[in-house]
Write an enzyme that holds these catalytic residues in place. Sequence first.
Site, PDB file in Angstrom:
ATOM      1  N   THR A  82       0.825  -1.210   0.000  1.00  0.00           N
ATOM      2  CA  THR A  82       0.000   0.000   0.000  1.00  0.00           C
ATOM      3  C   THR A  82       0.863   1.265   0.000  1.00  0.00           C
ATOM      4  O   THR A  82       2.013   1.237   0.457  1.00  0.00           O
ATOM      5  CB  THR A  82      -0.896  -0.011   1.266  1.00  0.00           C
ATOM      6  N   GLU A 105       0.313   3.554   1.991  1.00  0.00           N
ATOM      7  CA  GLU A 105       0.292   4.062   3.370  1.00  0.00           C
ATOM      8  C   GLU A 105       1.639   3.879   4.071  1.00  0.00           C
ATOM      9  O   GLU A 105       1.905   4.520   5.085  1.00  0.00           O
ATOM     10  CB  GLU A 105      -0.843   3.401   4.171  1.00  0.00           C
ATOM     11  N   TYR A 143      -1.588  -0.598  11.030  1.00  0.00           N
ATOM     12  CA  TYR A 143      -1.751  -1.244   9.717  1.00  0.00           C
ATOM     13  C   TYR A 143      -0.562  -0.930   8.812  1.00  0.00           C
ATOM     14  O   TYR A 143       0.100  -1.831   8.288  1.00  0.00           O
ATOM     15  CB  TYR A 143      -3.057  -0.792   9.051  1.00  0.00           C
ATOM     16  N   LYS A 188       2.449  -3.347   7.233  1.00  0.00           N
ATOM     17  CA  LYS A 188       2.695  -3.502   5.796  1.00  0.00           C
ATOM     18  C   LYS A 188       4.135  -3.079   5.463  1.00  0.00           C
ATOM     19  O   LYS A 188       4.802  -3.721   4.660  1.00  0.00           O
ATOM     20  CB  LYS A 188       1.695  -2.683   4.971  1.00  0.00           C
TER      21      LYS A 188
HETATM   22  N1  NAD Z   1      -8.000  -1.802  -0.264  1.00  0.00           N
HETATM   23  C1  NAD Z   1      -7.105  -0.938  -0.685  1.00  0.00           C
HETATM   24  O1  NAD Z   1      -7.451   0.192  -1.049  1.00  0.00           O
HETATM   25  C2  NAD Z   1      -5.652  -1.335  -0.800  1.00  0.00           C
HETATM   26  C3  NAD Z   1      -4.764  -0.437  -1.396  1.00  0.00           C
HETATM   27  C4  NAD Z   1      -3.421  -0.822  -1.550  1.00  0.00           C
HETATM   28  C5  NAD Z   1      -2.999  -2.061  -1.123  1.00  0.00           C
HETATM   29  N2  NAD Z   1      -3.870  -2.901  -0.518  1.00  0.00           N
HETATM   30  C6  NAD Z   1      -3.364  -4.239  -0.105  1.00  0.00           C
HETATM   31  O2  NAD Z   1      -3.985  -5.186  -0.950  1.00  0.00           O
HETATM   32  C7  NAD Z   1      -4.205  -6.405  -0.248  1.00  0.00           C
HETATM   33  C8  NAD Z   1      -5.686  -6.776  -0.316  1.00  0.00           C
HETATM   34  O3  NAD Z   1      -6.456  -5.726   0.254  1.00  0.00           O
HETATM   35  P1  NAD Z   1      -8.042  -5.811   0.299  1.00  0.00           P
HETATM   36  O4  NAD Z   1      -8.556  -4.428   0.437  1.00  0.00           O
HETATM   37  O5  NAD Z   1      -8.526  -6.676  -0.795  1.00  0.00           O
HETATM   38  O6  NAD Z   1      -8.217  -6.561   1.691  1.00  0.00           O
HETATM   39  P2  NAD Z   1      -9.457  -7.410   2.253  1.00  0.00           P
HETATM   40  O7  NAD Z   1      -9.465  -7.167   3.714  1.00  0.00           O
HETATM   41  O8  NAD Z   1     -10.683  -7.148   1.452  1.00  0.00           O
HETATM   42  O9  NAD Z   1      -9.032  -8.918   1.958  1.00  0.00           O
HETATM   43  C9  NAD Z   1      -8.014  -9.582   2.661  1.00  0.00           C
HETATM   44  C10 NAD Z   1      -8.176 -11.077   2.461  1.00  0.00           C
HETATM   45  O10 NAD Z   1      -7.119 -11.729   3.179  1.00  0.00           O
HETATM   46  C11 NAD Z   1      -7.674 -12.823   3.895  1.00  0.00           C
HETATM   47  N3  NAD Z   1      -6.860 -13.071   5.091  1.00  0.00           N
HETATM   48  C12 NAD Z   1      -6.735 -12.262   6.186  1.00  0.00           C
HETATM   49  N4  NAD Z   1      -5.933 -12.857   7.102  1.00  0.00           N
HETATM   50  C13 NAD Z   1      -5.532 -14.035   6.567  1.00  0.00           C
HETATM   51  C14 NAD Z   1      -4.681 -15.092   7.028  1.00  0.00           C
HETATM   52  N5  NAD Z   1      -4.099 -15.039   8.241  1.00  0.00           N
HETATM   53  N6  NAD Z   1      -4.473 -16.152   6.211  1.00  0.00           N
HETATM   54  C15 NAD Z   1      -5.053 -16.219   4.986  1.00  0.00           C
HETATM   55  N7  NAD Z   1      -5.898 -15.270   4.517  1.00  0.00           N
HETATM   56  C16 NAD Z   1      -6.111 -14.187   5.290  1.00  0.00           C
HETATM   57  C17 NAD Z   1      -9.089 -12.394   4.249  1.00  0.00           C
HETATM   58  O11 NAD Z   1      -9.925 -13.496   4.528  1.00  0.00           O
HETATM   59  C18 NAD Z   1      -9.507 -11.625   2.994  1.00  0.00           C
HETATM   60  O12 NAD Z   1     -10.078 -12.485   2.032  1.00  0.00           O
HETATM   61  C19 NAD Z   1      -3.705  -6.172   1.173  1.00  0.00           C
HETATM   62  O13 NAD Z   1      -2.415  -6.705   1.269  1.00  0.00           O
HETATM   63  C20 NAD Z   1      -3.690  -4.653   1.320  1.00  0.00           C
HETATM   64  O14 NAD Z   1      -2.700  -4.249   2.221  1.00  0.00           O
HETATM   65  C21 NAD Z   1      -5.193  -2.567  -0.342  1.00  0.00           C
END
Ligand code: NAD
Length: 353
Positions: free
Chosen positions: A134, A136, A159, A163
């Site tokens: 991210t 962030e 968070y 990351k």
């Molecule tokens: N949402 C955003 O705007 C954004 C932006 C940049 C980066 N990211 C990164 O992208 C990735 C996905 O983000 P998202 O928004 O889809 O998140 P999300 O919370 O929607 O999904 C996370 C998934 O990971 C699974 N998970 C959590 N803990 C787990 C574990 N211990 N073992 C196996 N699975 C596990 C959850 O069940 C879920 O399906 C993350 O790494 C996040 O840091 C998100």
Amino acid sequence: MITVKKILITGGAGFIGSHVVRRFVNNYPQYEIVNLDKLTYAGNLANLTDIENKPNYRFVKEDITDAQAIDELFKTENFDAVIHLAAESHVDRSISDPTAFVMTNVIGTVNLLNAARAYWKGSYDQKRFYHVSTDEVYGALGDEGMFTETTAYDPHSPYSASKASSDHFVRAYHDTYGMDCVISNCSNNYGSHHFPEKLIPLAINNIKNNKPVPVYGKGENVRDWLWVEDHARAIDVIFHNSKAGDTYNIGGHNEWKNIDLINLLCSIMDEKLGREKGESAKLITYVTDRAGHDLRYAIDSTKLQEQLDWVPSLQFEEGLAKTVDWYLQNEDWLTNVTSGNYQSYYEQQYSHK
Ligand SMILES: NC(=O)c1ccc[n+]([C@@H]2O[C@H](COP(=O)([O-])OP(=O)(O)OC[C@H]3O[C@@H](n4cnc5c(N)ncnc54)[C@H](O)[C@@H]3O)[C@@H](O)[C@H]2O)c1
């Protein structure tokens, strides 16, 4: 360009992960895609009903904090590559329970790195560990400037600290063991299948149900918004074409103050729901600001545009209207998520398999 046979995608039942899984399953029928997810509250297999019966797709329910289970999986599965998205992802939850973020985001990532390293045995030709991160991790900006790939890390929330830590471990495995690792840092995503604890789906759901729409502080915080399918396309392009050890920023060049975004959303919702102009905006309710709330994020994705020819495909107004349409047309999805029923989908769908 990297070519692989079998990819482990972690967190594929989540918001961004489900878009990445769908894209890879549909666009690369020659790849086997294994989606590993613990199915926390944020994981919803109903996000993937359209591809769950495709022959090149399989789901595995597993927890990345379980090192032994992850090792076993690598021993039995012959993965050529990992695209790692599984994470605890909600800043507010990290403030109330930081340890859960250390466990999944840091320890879970290190478990995957260790398993991949042990299985690939130092031979990384046509192997790849892609870590999704991210913007962030870079901290907060003032009124000027943008994050580039060389901006120093300065995380402020538990968070973003978790990351940032996982990014450092991934880079360390490249630098220390020569592992083929790639990282991308993306700005805020929006689109379909987004869990309604996050700003945009929460606001859509509340406006639809005539409930107050909470806005932190004075709504002055600025975020750079990217359509989730453009993020999935960027991951595809970077996965296949970047050099080992490289990092790319992904962003929409699309900065919005939270309050301006919510006002835009309210006007789109007025139109879609046939309400009088200004009616939905009456639901806006200012609430106490989030602790340590970063003022502004903005991503400079010039490197990705110049080197790999990626640009966002949608203007924000168009993407937001498309997103509202999806939530209004998929009431069952929203009802299942808000009622908690989605958590029984795995039992219904997979218990007999
Ligand atoms: N949402 C955003 O705007 C954004 C932006 C940049 C980066 N990211 C990164 O992208 C990735 C996905 O983000 P998202 O928004 O889809 O998140 P999300 O919370 O929607 O999904 C996370 C998934 O990971 C699974 N998970 C959590 N803990 C787990 C574990 N211990 N073992 C196996 N699975 C596990 C959850 O069940 C879920 O399906 C993350 O790494 C996040 O840091 C998100």
